[in-house]
Scaffold this motif. Structure first.
Motif, PDB file in Angstrom:
ATOM      1  N   PHE A   1      -5.626  -2.619  -1.646  1.00 32.13           N
ATOM      2  CA  PHE A   1      -6.369  -1.779  -0.710  1.00 32.13           C
ATOM      3  C   PHE A   1      -6.542  -2.431   0.661  1.00 32.13           C
ATOM      4  O   PHE A   1      -6.683  -1.722   1.657  1.00 32.13           O
ATOM      5  CB  PHE A   1      -7.710  -1.351  -1.309  1.00 32.13           C
ATOM      6  CG  PHE A   1      -7.559  -0.214  -2.269  1.00 32.13           C
ATOM      7  CD1 PHE A   1      -7.179   1.047  -1.828  1.00 32.13           C
ATOM      8  CD2 PHE A   1      -7.768  -0.396  -3.622  1.00 32.13           C
ATOM      9  CE1 PHE A   1      -7.023   2.104  -2.708  1.00 32.13           C
ATOM     10  CE2 PHE A   1      -7.617   0.656  -4.519  1.00 32.13           C
ATOM     11  CZ  PHE A   1      -7.236   1.906  -4.054  1.00 32.13           C
ATOM     12  N   ALA A   2      -6.511  -3.735   0.726  1.00 25.70           N
ATOM     13  CA  ALA A   2      -6.546  -4.396   2.035  1.00 25.70           C
ATOM     14  C   ALA A   2      -5.265  -4.080   2.808  1.00 25.70           C
ATOM     15  O   ALA A   2      -5.319  -3.705   3.997  1.00 25.70           O
ATOM     16  CB  ALA A   2      -6.717  -5.905   1.862  1.00 25.70           C
ATOM     17  N   LEU A   3      -4.132  -4.200   2.143  1.00 23.74           N
ATOM     18  CA  LEU A   3      -2.860  -3.890   2.810  1.00 23.74           C
ATOM     19  C   LEU A   3      -2.764  -2.414   3.178  1.00 23.74           C
ATOM     20  O   LEU A   3      -2.350  -2.062   4.292  1.00 23.74           O
ATOM     21  CB  LEU A   3      -1.685  -4.289   1.916  1.00 23.74           C
ATOM     22  CG  LEU A   3      -1.512  -5.787   1.681  1.00 23.74           C
ATOM     23  CD1 LEU A   3      -0.416  -6.041   0.653  1.00 23.74           C
ATOM     24  CD2 LEU A   3      -1.207  -6.493   2.981  1.00 23.74           C
TER      25      LEU A   3
ATOM     26  N   ILE B   1     -12.458   1.519   3.592  1.00 26.15           N
ATOM     27  CA  ILE B   1     -13.616   0.792   3.059  1.00 26.15           C
ATOM     28  C   ILE B   1     -14.046   1.291   1.675  1.00 26.15           C
ATOM     29  O   ILE B   1     -14.402   0.496   0.804  1.00 26.15           O
ATOM     30  CB  ILE B   1     -14.799   0.848   4.051  1.00 26.15           C
ATOM     31  CG1 ILE B   1     -14.424   0.087   5.326  1.00 26.15           C
ATOM     32  CG2 ILE B   1     -16.064   0.271   3.432  1.00 26.15           C
ATOM     33  CD1 ILE B   1     -15.439   0.184   6.433  1.00 26.15           C
ATOM     34  N   GLU B   2     -13.988   2.591   1.431  1.00 26.02           N
ATOM     35  CA  GLU B   2     -14.451   3.138   0.155  1.00 26.02           C
ATOM     36  C   GLU B   2     -13.801   2.493  -1.058  1.00 26.02           C
ATOM     37  O   GLU B   2     -14.497   2.195  -2.041  1.00 26.02           O
ATOM     38  CB  GLU B   2     -14.239   4.660   0.116  1.00 26.02           C
ATOM     39  CG  GLU B   2     -14.809   5.331  -1.118  1.00 26.02           C
ATOM     40  CD  GLU B   2     -14.040   5.067  -2.400  1.00 26.02           C
ATOM     41  OE1 GLU B   2     -14.692   4.922  -3.444  1.00 26.02           O
ATOM     42  OE2 GLU B   2     -12.796   4.991  -2.362  1.00 26.02           O
ATOM     43  N   PRO B   3     -12.491   2.255  -1.054  1.00 24.84           N
ATOM     44  CA  PRO B   3     -11.876   1.681  -2.255  1.00 24.84           C
ATOM     45  C   PRO B   3     -12.495   0.354  -2.691  1.00 24.84           C
ATOM     46  O   PRO B   3     -12.537   0.055  -3.883  1.00 24.84           O
ATOM     47  CB  PRO B   3     -10.410   1.506  -1.864  1.00 24.84           C
ATOM     48  CG  PRO B   3     -10.182   2.505  -0.784  1.00 24.84           C
ATOM     49  CD  PRO B   3     -11.474   2.580  -0.037  1.00 24.84           C
TER      50      PRO B   3
ATOM     51  N   LEU C   1     -12.376   8.296  -7.809  1.00 27.00           N
ATOM     52  CA  LEU C   1     -12.514   8.193  -6.353  1.00 27.00           C
ATOM     53  C   LEU C   1     -11.550   7.153  -5.785  1.00 27.00           C
ATOM     54  O   LEU C   1     -10.930   7.370  -4.736  1.00 27.00           O
ATOM     55  CB  LEU C   1     -13.965   7.851  -5.991  1.00 27.00           C
ATOM     56  CG  LEU C   1     -14.349   7.938  -4.528  1.00 27.00           C
ATOM     57  CD1 LEU C   1     -14.068   9.321  -3.958  1.00 27.00           C
ATOM     58  CD2 LEU C   1     -15.832   7.603  -4.370  1.00 27.00           C
ATOM     59  N   MET C   2     -11.393   6.029  -6.489  1.00 26.58           N
ATOM     60  CA  MET C   2     -10.461   4.991  -6.053  1.00 26.58           C
ATOM     61  C   MET C   2      -9.039   5.536  -6.019  1.00 26.58           C
ATOM     62  O   MET C   2      -8.283   5.293  -5.072  1.00 26.58           O
ATOM     63  CB  MET C   2     -10.556   3.780  -6.994  1.00 26.58           C
ATOM     64  CG  MET C   2      -9.704   2.622  -6.590  1.00 26.58           C
ATOM     65  SD  MET C   2      -9.825   1.128  -7.626  1.00 26.58           S
ATOM     66  CE  MET C   2     -10.773   1.552  -9.022  1.00 26.58           C
ATOM     67  N   THR C   3      -8.660   6.286  -7.048  1.00 26.20           N
ATOM     68  CA  THR C   3      -7.310   6.840  -7.110  1.00 26.20           C
ATOM     69  C   THR C   3      -7.090   7.887  -6.023  1.00 26.20           C
ATOM     70  O   THR C   3      -6.033   7.909  -5.380  1.00 26.20           O
ATOM     71  CB  THR C   3      -7.042   7.441  -8.507  1.00 26.20           C
ATOM     72  OG1 THR C   3      -7.176   6.391  -9.472  1.00 26.20           O
ATOM     73  CG2 THR C   3      -5.667   8.055  -8.596  1.00 26.20           C
ATOM     74  N   LEU C   4      -8.079   8.737  -5.798  1.00 32.63           N
ATOM     75  CA  LEU C   4      -7.955   9.723  -4.726  1.00 32.63           C
ATOM     76  C   LEU C   4      -7.832   9.049  -3.365  1.00 32.63           C
ATOM     77  O   LEU C   4      -7.052   9.496  -2.516  1.00 32.63           O
ATOM     78  CB  LEU C   4      -9.152  10.681  -4.747  1.00 32.63           C
ATOM     79  CG  LEU C   4      -9.227  11.626  -5.951  1.00 32.63           C
ATOM     80  CD1 LEU C   4     -10.530  12.424  -5.919  1.00 32.63           C
ATOM     81  CD2 LEU C   4      -8.015  12.542  -6.001  1.00 32.63           C
ATOM     82  N   SER C   5      -8.568   7.961  -3.158  1.00 32.66           N
ATOM     83  CA  SER C   5      -8.464   7.208  -1.903  1.00 32.66           C
ATOM     84  C   SER C   5      -7.083   6.585  -1.760  1.00 32.66           C
ATOM     85  O   SER C   5      -6.513   6.574  -0.665  1.00 32.66           O
ATOM     86  CB  SER C   5      -9.531   6.116  -1.832  1.00 32.66           C
ATOM     87  OG  SER C   5     -10.811   6.680  -1.792  1.00 32.66           O
ATOM     88  N   PHE C   6      -6.553   6.073  -2.867  1.00 36.39           N
ATOM     89  CA  PHE C   6      -5.210   5.488  -2.837  1.00 36.39           C
ATOM     90  C   PHE C   6      -4.182   6.550  -2.453  1.00 36.39           C
ATOM     91  O   PHE C   6      -3.367   6.340  -1.535  1.00 36.39           O
ATOM     92  CB  PHE C   6      -4.846   4.866  -4.193  1.00 36.39           C
ATOM     93  CG  PHE C   6      -3.464   4.304  -4.234  1.00 36.39           C
ATOM     94  CD1 PHE C   6      -3.195   3.050  -3.714  1.00 36.39           C
ATOM     95  CD2 PHE C   6      -2.416   5.038  -4.768  1.00 36.39           C
ATOM     96  CE1 PHE C   6      -1.910   2.535  -3.722  1.00 36.39           C
ATOM     97  CE2 PHE C   6      -1.126   4.536  -4.790  1.00 36.39           C
ATOM     98  CZ  PHE C   6      -0.874   3.278  -4.267  1.00 36.39           C
ATOM     99  N   VAL C   7      -4.222   7.677  -3.135  1.00 37.16           N
ATOM    100  CA  VAL C   7      -3.249   8.746  -2.862  1.00 37.16           C
ATOM    101  C   VAL C   7      -3.388   9.236  -1.422  1.00 37.16           C
ATOM    102  O   VAL C   7      -2.386   9.389  -0.710  1.00 37.16           O
ATOM    103  CB  VAL C   7      -3.427   9.910  -3.862  1.00 37.16           C
ATOM    104  CG1 VAL C   7      -2.594  11.119  -3.459  1.00 37.16           C
ATOM    105  CG2 VAL C   7      -3.046   9.461  -5.267  1.00 37.16           C
TER     106      VAL C   7
END
Length: 166
Positions: free
Chosen positions: A87-89, A109-111, A142-148
């Protein structure tokens, strides 16, 4: 505030490199989610069973035992570091897009909050705080939605032609 870099202005070979990176990152991320589905950890009861075992249940198809403390710490340590780095990258790349700053801030930031809630929650489940399974599920989704969303936003900007009028 003028951005330091804009993805759409990168050269085609560098954009191709970033596409390849995001593709491999996505394959790795979703392979992990398929593994979660294989362990029945996509339901609250399955999450609890995966870490606390099911040896006290009478009707089970696969016997699972409560994980030891060293195993739990290893799981949490490796996942928090590796997913945090992912998530940093991705967050750095999101900041190179031309979406509104509010969305850049949220997607970058959310992830990190979701990582802490997810894996902190898993540790609390292991300590028998069973209701944390619902927080783990919510934060994982939420983490997965942020990733996508992050990957889609970056890819859309990489497809765009260079913008000469900034």
């Amino acid at each position: 505030m003028k951005p330091y870099f804009i993805l759409r202005n990168f050269s085609k070979p560098f954009k191709a490199f970033l596409f390849a990176f995001l593709f491999v990152l996505s394959v790795g991320y979703f392979t992990g989610l398929f593994f979660v589905a294989q362990t029945d950890s996509n339901k609250p009861a399955g999450i609890v069973e995966n870490y606390n075992g099911n040896e006290n249940s009478e009707e089970i198809s696969v016997m699972k035992f409560k994980k030891g403390e060293r195993e739990m710490l290893t799981i949490i340590h490796t996942h928090v570091l590796s997913i945090g780095f992912i998530f940093a990258l991705l967050g750095i790349l999101v900041w190179g897009t031309q979406i509104p700053t509010k969305w850049k801030t949220f997607l970058s930031i959310e992830p990190f909050f979701s990582v802490i809630v997810t894996f902190g929650g898993i540790y609390l489940i292991w300590l028998e705080y069973i209701l944390m399974a619902y927080f783990v599920m919510f934060s994982g989704i939420l983490m997965t939605l942020s990733f996508v969303a992050g990957v889609v936003v970056v890819c859309v900007d990489l497809i765009k032609s260079p913008n000469e009028t900034l």
